[in-house]
Write a protein that holds these residues in place. Structure first.
Motif, PDB file in Angstrom:
ATOM      1  N   LYS A  81       3.614  12.020  15.300  1.00 11.16           N
ATOM      2  CA  LYS A  81       3.991  12.493  13.965  1.00 11.16           C
ATOM      3  C   LYS A  81       5.400  13.083  13.976  1.00 11.16           C
ATOM      4  N   ASP A  82       6.042  13.005  12.807  1.00 10.73           N
ATOM      5  CA  ASP A  82       7.296  13.706  12.566  1.00 10.73           C
ATOM      6  C   ASP A  82       7.347  14.069  11.090  1.00 10.73           C
ATOM      7  N   SER A  83       8.502  14.433  10.594  1.00 15.36           N
ATOM      8  CA  SER A  83       8.596  14.907   9.207  1.00 15.36           C
ATOM      9  C   SER A  83       8.318  13.809   8.185  1.00 15.36           C
ATOM     10  N   ALA A  84       8.390  12.546   8.607  1.00 17.40           N
ATOM     11  CA  ALA A  84       8.142  11.434   7.682  1.00 17.40           C
ATOM     12  C   ALA A  84       6.691  10.977   7.681  1.00 17.40           C
ATOM     13  N   THR A  85       5.845  11.581   8.484  1.00 12.70           N
ATOM     14  CA  THR A  85       4.460  11.127   8.633  1.00 12.70           C
ATOM     15  C   THR A  85       3.597  11.580   7.454  1.00 12.70           C
ATOM     16  N   LYS A  86       2.778  10.664   6.943  1.00  9.91           N
ATOM     17  CA  LYS A  86       1.853  10.959   5.847  1.00  9.91           C
ATOM     18  C   LYS A  86       0.486  10.352   6.171  1.00  9.91           C
ATOM     19  N   ILE A  87      -0.568  10.960   5.626  1.00 10.71           N
ATOM     20  CA  ILE A  87      -1.923  10.420   5.738  1.00 10.71           C
ATOM     21  C   ILE A  87      -2.376   9.965   4.356  1.00 10.71           C
ATOM     22  N   PHE A  88      -2.920   8.759   4.272  1.00 16.49           N
ATOM     23  CA  PHE A  88      -3.468   8.223   3.033  1.00 16.49           C
ATOM     24  C   PHE A  88      -4.938   7.873   3.267  1.00 16.49           C
ATOM     25  N   TYR A  89      -5.757   8.057   2.255  1.00 16.51           N
ATOM     26  CA  TYR A  89      -7.186   7.821   2.464  1.00 16.51           C
ATOM     27  C   TYR A  89      -7.884   7.476   1.157  1.00 16.51           C
ATOM     28  N   ASN A  90      -9.025   6.810   1.293  1.00 17.20           N
ATOM     29  CA  ASN A  90      -9.996   6.632   0.213  1.00 17.20           C
ATOM     30  C   ASN A  90     -11.368   6.628   0.868  1.00 17.20           C
ATOM     31  N   ASP A  91     -12.380   6.143   0.172  1.00 17.93           N
ATOM     32  CA  ASP A  91     -13.734   6.177   0.724  1.00 17.93           C
ATOM     33  C   ASP A  91     -13.997   5.083   1.751  1.00 17.93           C
ATOM     34  N   SER A  92     -13.003   4.256   2.033  1.00 16.72           N
ATOM     35  CA  SER A  92     -13.179   3.149   2.978  1.00 16.72           C
ATOM     36  C   SER A  92     -12.334   3.293   4.245  1.00 16.72           C
ATOM     37  N   GLN A  93     -11.186   3.952   4.142  1.00 15.37           N
ATOM     38  CA  GLN A  93     -10.288   4.013   5.297  1.00 15.37           C
ATOM     39  C   GLN A  93      -9.409   5.249   5.226  1.00 15.37           C
ATOM     40  N   ILE A  94      -9.053   5.745   6.419  1.00  8.90           N
ATOM     41  CA  ILE A  94      -8.059   6.813   6.552  1.00  8.90           C
ATOM     42  C   ILE A  94      -6.916   6.236   7.361  1.00  8.90           C
ATOM     43  N   ARG A  95      -5.683   6.436   6.892  1.00  8.86           N
ATOM     44  CA  ARG A  95      -4.542   5.790   7.546  1.00  8.86           C
ATOM     45  C   ARG A  95      -3.371   6.768   7.660  1.00  8.86           C
ATOM     46  N   THR A  96      -2.837   6.907   8.860  1.00 11.84           N
ATOM     47  CA  THR A  96      -1.597   7.647   9.075  1.00 11.84           C
ATOM     48  C   THR A  96      -0.447   6.666   9.113  1.00 11.84           C
ATOM     49  N   VAL A  97       0.566   6.892   8.288  1.00 14.98           N
ATOM     50  CA  VAL A  97       1.796   6.103   8.325  1.00 14.98           C
ATOM     51  C   VAL A  97       2.876   7.014   8.896  1.00 14.98           C
ATOM     52  N   PHE A  98       3.386   6.671  10.068  1.00 12.67           N
ATOM     53  CA  PHE A  98       4.330   7.542  10.750  1.00 12.67           C
ATOM     54  C   PHE A  98       5.720   7.498  10.130  1.00 12.67           C
TER      55      PHE A  98
END
Length: 290
Positions: A81-98
């Protein structure tokens, strides 16, 4: 054939010692080929030109990893992770975009990620099948016996008594709603006639998702119709979607408490329409457009 001859001629001209060859061939996408004995900072290519070519398509590391458990998801997120990292999620998947977009920064690639698919437990899958169809008497008995450990109201002893009585019944004489909270079933068993009371609501508590120990509570209402030799039951859940959403929110809180400083955002959809059912991770950059 014409294209092959052209390529051969070009190569011959490039390496011919009888000529003064250009030391550099631009291959596109910022890639170049350099003749032996030359460097990009040679007199044939000044420093500004070299920097422009390198910056056109800088080499970068891409992560695209699928994991099966929350611990691995958090560990990988924390490592990269760094300052540009975000987590996105719904009821099917959790995803970290670095490498997600940052405010005021240049457009990012959004192509380095780790994802965790949320899959239903076998118990919850059986539960959703049961509430999506009308069950006959025998199916209802089997459902009660299999689900007894997950039913918190009424208690397990009452559930087993109901299942046992229905299993022994030879004939159902009638079904009626005798109070606002229960059904009265007149049945005949081997030892004679009896009256069985079945509550009109059942409360279940179980793990919906295989990847987490978080549980959710589901209240279902029973609708019973009597027949000549039995009855049928339909289970109607009150707030199934809301309980699943709350469970996912609790899972996300567990993750963000561990990853710290990484913000999480609920999104409507992280899959193209044709991939929704298969839950196959998408690499088409759709998350960058969310």
């Amino acid at each position: 054939m014409e294209e092959k001859d052209k390529t051969t001629k070009l190569t011959a001209e490039f390496i011919s010692p009888a000529q003064e060859p250009e030391p550099l061939i631009k291959l596109g996408n910022g890639l170049v080929a350099v003749k032996d004995g030359y460097s990009l900072l040679d007199r044939y290519l000044d420093a500004d030109e070299a920097k422009r070519l390198y910056d056109a398509d800088p080499i970068h590391m891409i992560h695209n990893v699928g994991v099966d458990d929350i611990a691995s998801f958090c560990e990988l997120t924390n490592e990269y992770k760094d300052s540009a990292t975000k987590i996105f999620y719904n009821d099917s998947q959790i995803r970290t975009v670095f490498n997600y977009h940052t405010k005021g920064g240049d457009p990012a690639r959004c192509d380095s990620k780790v994802y965790l698919n949320l899959t239903y437990t076998d118990t919850f899958s059986e539960f959703t099948k049961a509430i999506s169809r009308r069950m006959g008497q025998n199916d209802f008995v089997r459902f009660l016996k299999k689900s007894e450990r997950y039913i918190t109201s009424p208690d397990g002893a009452t559930i087993l008594e109901i299942a046992q009585s229905l299993s022994l019944s030879k004939r159902i004489d009638g079904v009626e709603k005798n109070t606002s909270r229960a059904f009265s079933i007149n049945l005949e068993i081997k030892t004679g006639k009896d009256t069985l009371t079945i509550p009109d609501k059942l409360t279940f508590e179980m793990r919906p998702y295989f990847q987490s120990d978080r549980t959710a509570r589901f209240i279902v209402e029973l609708f019973i119709d009597g027949g000549d030799n039995g009855f049928s039951v339909e289970l109607m859940p009150y707030d199934l979607d809301e309980q699943l959403e709350q469970c996912v929110n609790e899972i996300i809180k567990d993750i963000t408490d561990t990853t710290k400083d990484v913000k999480a955002f609920r999104v409507a959809d992280m899959f193209p329409p044709e991939h929704k059912q298969s839950l196959t991770p998408s690499d088409n950059g759709i998350i960058c457009n969310s």
